[in-house]
Write a protein that holds these residues in place. Structure first.
Motif, PDB file in Angstrom:
ATOM      1  N   THR A  61      -3.337  -3.064  -5.987  1.00 12.05           N
ATOM      2  CA  THR A  61      -4.123  -4.385  -6.217  1.00 12.05           C
ATOM      3  C   THR A  61      -3.498  -5.824  -5.389  1.00 12.05           C
ATOM      4  OG1 THR A  61      -4.526  -3.722  -8.535  1.00 12.05           O
ATOM      5  CG2 THR A  61      -4.422  -6.050  -8.039  1.00 12.05           C
ATOM      6  N   ARG A  75     -16.485  -1.831  -0.579  1.00 10.70           N
ATOM      7  CA  ARG A  75     -15.706  -2.823  -0.034  1.00 10.70           C
ATOM      8  C   ARG A  75     -14.587  -2.391   0.983  1.00 10.70           C
ATOM      9  NH1 ARG A  75     -13.042  -6.713  -4.191  1.00 10.70           N
ATOM     10  NH2 ARG A  75     -12.072  -7.597  -2.385  1.00 10.70           N
ATOM     11  N   ALA A  76     -14.161  -1.128   0.718  1.00 11.52           N
ATOM     12  CA  ALA A  76     -13.082  -0.434   1.568  1.00 11.52           C
ATOM     13  C   ALA A  76     -13.914   0.001   2.979  1.00 11.52           C
ATOM     14  CB  ALA A  76     -12.784   0.458   0.871  1.00 11.52           C
ATOM     15  N   LEU A 125     -15.649  -0.821  -5.002  1.00 10.94           N
ATOM     16  CA  LEU A 125     -14.413  -0.879  -4.397  1.00 10.94           C
ATOM     17  C   LEU A 125     -14.755   0.104  -3.079  1.00 10.94           C
ATOM     18  CD1 LEU A 125     -11.932  -0.893  -7.359  1.00 10.94           C
ATOM     19  CD2 LEU A 125     -12.109  -2.622  -5.457  1.00 10.94           C
ATOM     20  N   LEU A 143      -8.222  -1.063  -1.304  1.00 14.56           N
ATOM     21  CA  LEU A 143      -9.335  -1.018  -1.925  1.00 14.56           C
ATOM     22  C   LEU A 143      -9.758   0.383  -2.200  1.00 14.56           C
ATOM     23  CD1 LEU A 143     -11.138  -3.853  -0.238  1.00 14.56           C
ATOM     24  CD2 LEU A 143     -10.540  -4.087  -2.494  1.00 14.56           C
ATOM     25  N   ALA A 172      -4.751  -5.163  -1.955  1.00 14.80           N
ATOM     26  CA  ALA A 172      -6.019  -5.500  -1.814  1.00 14.80           C
ATOM     27  C   ALA A 172      -6.093  -6.952  -1.677  1.00 14.80           C
ATOM     28  CB  ALA A 172      -6.816  -4.665  -2.830  1.00 14.80           C
ATOM     29  N   TYR A 212       1.004  -1.044   0.020  1.00 13.30           N
ATOM     30  CA  TYR A 212       0.147  -0.024  -0.153  1.00 13.30           C
ATOM     31  C   TYR A 212       0.843   1.406  -0.083  1.00 13.30           C
ATOM     32  CZ  TYR A 212      -2.942   3.720   1.923  1.00 13.30           C
ATOM     33  OH  TYR A 212      -3.762   5.026   2.190  1.00 13.30           O
ATOM     34  N   ALA A 245      -7.839  -2.822   3.417  1.00 12.92           N
ATOM     35  CA  ALA A 245      -9.214  -2.127   3.023  1.00 12.92           C
ATOM     36  C   ALA A 245      -8.766  -0.872   2.393  1.00 12.92           C
ATOM     37  CB  ALA A 245      -9.847  -1.603   4.363  1.00 12.92           C
TER      38      ALA A 245
END
Length: 331
Positions: free
Chosen positions: A153, A190-191, A187, A164, A156, A129, A161
């Motif tokens: 990617t 989901r985050a 996305l 994402l 994630a 990240y 999170a």
């Protein structure tokens, strides 16, 4: 007959069988941290000094935060470097954070990237990240949106999170991939479900722009509930300029929560400077790099302290059992 002596910690602690100490539950460590912090600090210092990387990592974090010990970024960097040298990927990531943010060492983003890549090679999601963030914004290193997208990617895929959320940003803005707002919304959801305040905030803004005001308000309020100090500062600074009632309400909630956080920090003696908000055009980014453990999104510090101390003591127990020897307390 010679007698060995050792310096005692500020507050003596009772003699404890190391094995029994190791067997303490998470709840029991919470009590120790809340009621006998000097005892916990003495143990973590002892374990760090004996070369246990988990203890060195948490002692570095304690010096970074001024939690239980004087705030000393240079000492924090030193302990992170020690733990990294004996294989801690989290500590290697924190060495990168020190170089990125100037914690105990001069700011050097190129050097930060070197350390992040080493931690990423060990499979650490936060390192992937952090690489993505450096390459996305090109601060002190060459900007490369394609490689940033690839790093997010990977992170994630490891369950990160915030990564994402940044993939959502990439799809919304066309950074390293095609513009796809439907994918961005997916996305961001989901985050947000993973506890990312920025994902919730960006989803709320995207929904508001699409006319889905009720759902937008729900996610904006969720972003405040999840927000870090940096996120709260950005909400107040950026959304405070918007005249719509939904934003006025959210900014008011964010300001109240920010006041509570500041009061809590003062009560704990946290003298670190407040974050300076930084907005993004079109949509809010992930804010300023967060402070603390591999940045951000880790368990609460008291809980994390207990978990890492437990890990250090587990290793100690195994070594001592092999040697048929016991430790007394670090008194």
């Amino acid at each position: 007959m010679m007698v060995r002596t050792s310096s005692a910690p500020p507050s003596p602690v009772p003699v404890v069988d190391l094995w029994n100490l190791h067997r303490k539950t998470e709840a029991e460590w919470r009590v120790i941290l809340a009621t006998r912090p000097e005892e916990a600090v003495a143990w973590i210092r002892l374990a760090a000094g004996k070369g246990f990387k988990a203890a060195q990592l948490v002692l570095g974090q304690m010096h970074l935060d001024g939690h239980g010990v004087p705030r000393d970024p240079a000492a924090a960097h030193g302990w992170f470097a020690k733990a990294a040298a004996i294989g801690s990927a989290e500590a290697r990531n924190m060495v990168g954070r020190c170089h990125e943010l100037g914690w105990g060492v001069p700011v050097d983003h190129a050097q930060a990237l070197v350390h992040y890549r080493k931690a990423a090679a060990a499979g650490l999601d936060w390192a992937h990240y952090n690489i993505g963030c450096l390459l996305l914004y090109g601060t002190g290193v060459g900007r490369n949106h394609g490689k940033a997208f690839a790093s997010f990617t990977v992170a994630a895929g490891l369950g990160h999170a915030k990564a994402l959320g940044m993939l959502g940003r990439c799809h919304e803005e066309g950074w390293g991939t095609l513009v796809d707002r439907a994918m961005a919304r997916t996305l961001y959801r989901r985050a947000a479900a993973g506890g990312d305040c920025w994902g919730a905030l960006n989803l709320g803004l995207l929904l508001f722009e699409g006319g889905q005001q009720d759902e937008a308000a729900s996610y904006l309020q969720e972003s405040v509930a999840l927000a870090t100090p940096n996120c709260l500062a950005t909400i107040i600074d950026t959304l405070g300029r918007r005249p719509e009632p939904v934003f006025t309400t959210v900014v008011g909630e964010a300001a109240r929560r920010a006041d509570l956080m500041r009061a809590a920090r003062r009560a704990q003696g946290d003298a670190r400077p407040e974050a300076v908000p930084r907005g993004r055009t079109a949509r809010l980014g992930q804010g300023l790099p967060g402070q603390g453990m591999p940045g951000q999104g880790m368990p609460s510090r008291p809980l994390r302290f207990a978990l890492l101390l437990g890990a250090a003591l587990t290793t100690a127990v195994r070594r001592r059992r092999r040697a048929r020897h016991r430790w007394s307390s670090p008194a």
